[in-house]
Design an enzyme around this catalytic site. Structure first.
Site, PDB file in Angstrom:
ATOM      1  N   ASP A   1     -21.925 -13.458  27.867  1.00  0.00           N
ATOM      2  CA  ASP A   1     -20.575 -13.966  28.124  1.00  0.00           C
ATOM      3  C   ASP A   1     -20.627 -15.472  28.359  1.00  0.00           C
ATOM      4  O   ASP A   1     -21.445 -15.962  29.146  1.00  0.00           O
ATOM      5  CB  ASP A   1     -19.997 -13.257  29.352  1.00  0.00           C
ATOM      6  CG  ASP A   1     -18.591 -13.719  29.719  1.00  0.00           C
ATOM      7  OD1 ASP A   1     -17.955 -14.414  28.904  1.00  0.00           O
ATOM      8  OD2 ASP A   1     -18.138 -13.363  30.820  1.00  0.00           O
TER       9      ASP A   1
ATOM     10  N   HIS B   1     -17.768 -10.569  27.084  1.00  0.00           N
ATOM     11  CA  HIS B   1     -16.453 -10.822  27.665  1.00  0.00           C
ATOM     12  C   HIS B   1     -15.406  -9.876  27.052  1.00  0.00           C
ATOM     13  O   HIS B   1     -15.301  -9.758  25.837  1.00  0.00           O
ATOM     14  CB  HIS B   1     -16.024 -12.274  27.428  1.00  0.00           C
ATOM     15  CG  HIS B   1     -14.948 -12.703  28.362  1.00  0.00           C
ATOM     16  ND1 HIS B   1     -15.198 -13.173  29.634  1.00  0.00           N
ATOM     17  CD2 HIS B   1     -13.603 -12.712  28.234  1.00  0.00           C
ATOM     18  CE1 HIS B   1     -14.067 -13.456  30.233  1.00  0.00           C
ATOM     19  NE2 HIS B   1     -13.073 -13.183  29.401  1.00  0.00           N
TER      20      HIS B   1
ATOM     21  N   SER C   1     -11.624 -11.662  33.995  1.00  0.00           N
ATOM     22  CA  SER C   1     -11.359 -12.889  33.247  1.00  0.00           C
ATOM     23  C   SER C   1     -10.399 -13.801  34.019  1.00  0.00           C
ATOM     24  O   SER C   1     -10.655 -14.108  35.177  1.00  0.00           O
ATOM     25  CB  SER C   1     -10.835 -12.543  31.852  1.00  0.00           C
ATOM     26  OG  SER C   1     -10.850 -13.666  31.009  1.00  0.00           O
TER      27      SER C   1
END
Length: 408
Positions: free
Chosen positions: A348, A378, A194
């Site tokens: 995602d 995610h 991320s």
């Protein structure tokens, strides 16, 4: 007194029941659970709990009791319990003001080990050394590596570019002392997910100018946020309501970290903050033209960017800082990047950020290995050991990362 206490407890119970009901309604009205996701009931339960926690955090912040980031991290501390691994020595340190955690295999090694520098995810709001402790322990143990986890400082007290500067400074400190930790200077890997995955490219660019330091052998980038300019990519449209990173949450985290007022979200989504000449310069790297057709299911090409709004640009222009946007670096710089192992997830909102990064490096001849997890979402990786809320994709991601690192 007893009656008053009873009324107070009843009021608290009704309050929390109301919050739970609100979270459930919000989930079923606004959330999309794609058919490709496994264990959908489990996902719905987990996401309702997530929404309940975010709602409670927002209320506490409005009452000036506790900020959202601090409340979230308190809850994390309760949920993400650290497991002691008998095969590792774990040491908490500070590199200056930056907290770090060192994971070292207990067994003796006849030669220096591989080194991993890990930058965690969480949008500068969530995550932390404890939250990612079990992930880092798994990586260190399974790859027989010395791993440094960087606990960079976060919101609400710290904003852009603190995540990058803390990760860079901690990495430099570690790279200067590899002999102390028994690490082979030719086998140092940077790894992150991320926001941590996005920071990797920024750290690598900064390290290029430091010839006295060992060079990074490879970068392991897991569902990263790579760019903050084009919010009309296919995955942004397709997965904008998919847990756990929705459109609203992503923009809230980004605006808070970049110190941008939330009133500019609409301009960011429509691209009206992008000067026409800037888009002409960068569209070759940032447009949906770079996304393979097989990923454009249900994608409707929008008129992007919208009519230019100079006021929006002046409030958000630091989003164009090349230090914050690794894709915007020149070709010569990109060509010097180390080998890339990239993990993208089909469900995602940031899937296409990963695909843009993949193409940008491939076009400049950087060796790229790619693992696409179609049922992944995610934040999945950090749930790998969180029974009963782990998912098959969680372990799949970690296993792929371990396999790649062991092959170096």
């Amino acid at each position: 007194m007893g009656v008053l206490l009873l009324v107070l407890l009843l009021g608290l119970l009704i309050f929390h029941i109301g919050l739970c009901v609100r979270a459930m309604f919000k989930h079923f009205l606004t959330t999309d659970i794609p058919s490709a996701m496994q264990h959908q009931v489990k996902m719905r339960v987990l996401h309702c709990l997530f929404l309940y926690g975010i709602s409670l955090a927002n209320i506490l912040e409005k009452m000036r009791i506790c900020s959202v980031p601090r409340f979230v991290r308190i809850i994390q501390g309760i949920i993400f319990t650290k497991k002691k691994d008998p095969k590792l020595v774990v040491t908490d340190l500070h590199f200056g003001t930056i907290p770090v955690r060192l994971f070292q295999p207990k067994t003796m090694s006849c030669s220096p080990r591989r080194g991993i520098i890990f930058y965690h995810g969480g949008g500068a709001v969530m995550g932390g050394l404890d939250c990612y402790h079990n992930v880092c322990a798994f990586l260190a143990r399974e790859t027989d590596s010395v791993l440094l986890s960087v606990g960079y400082r976060k919101l609400p007290d710290y904003h852009y570019p603190i995540v990058t500067s803390d990760c860079l400074n901690a990495s430099i400190h570690f790279l200067k002392r590899l002999n102390t930790y028994g690490v082979d200077p030719s086998r140092v890997v940077v790894c992150g997910d991320s926001i941590g995955g996005g920071v990797i490219a920024q750290v690598i660019r900064a390290l290029m100018g430091q010839k006295d330091l060992p060079q990074i052998r490879a970068q392991v980038v897991i569902y990263p946020i790579i760019q903050t300019i084009n919010f009309q990519l296919p995955s942004t449209q397709q997965n904008k309501s998919v847990p756990f990173l929705t459109w609203d949450l992503m923009l809230m985290f980004l605006c808070k970290y970049m110190a941008i007022d939330l009133s500019w979200q609409d301009a960011m989504l429509k691209g009206t903050f992008i000067p026409p000449e800037t888009w002409m310069k960068y569209r070759k790297w940032l447009s949906a033209d770079n996304i393979p057709e097989s990923f454009k299911n249900k994608y409707q090409e929008s008129q992007f960017p919208g009519p230019f709004n100079e006021a929006a640009y002046l409030e958000t222009k630091h989003l164009f800082d090349v230090g914050n946007e690794p894709l915007l670096a020149d070709d010569e710089t990109i060509a010097q990047f180390p080998d890339l192992f990239l993990v993208s997830c089909g469900q995602d909102i940031l899937r296409d950020d990963a695909l843009l990064y993949k193409k940008r490096l491939e076009d400049q001849g950087v060796p790229v290995s790619w693992c696409h997890v179609e049922d992944g979402f995610h934040g999945a990786m950090v749930l790998f050991d969180k029974q009963p809320f782990s998912f098959p994709c969680s372990q799949k991601i970690l296993n792929a990362v371990v396999s790649y690192i062991k092959g170096l």
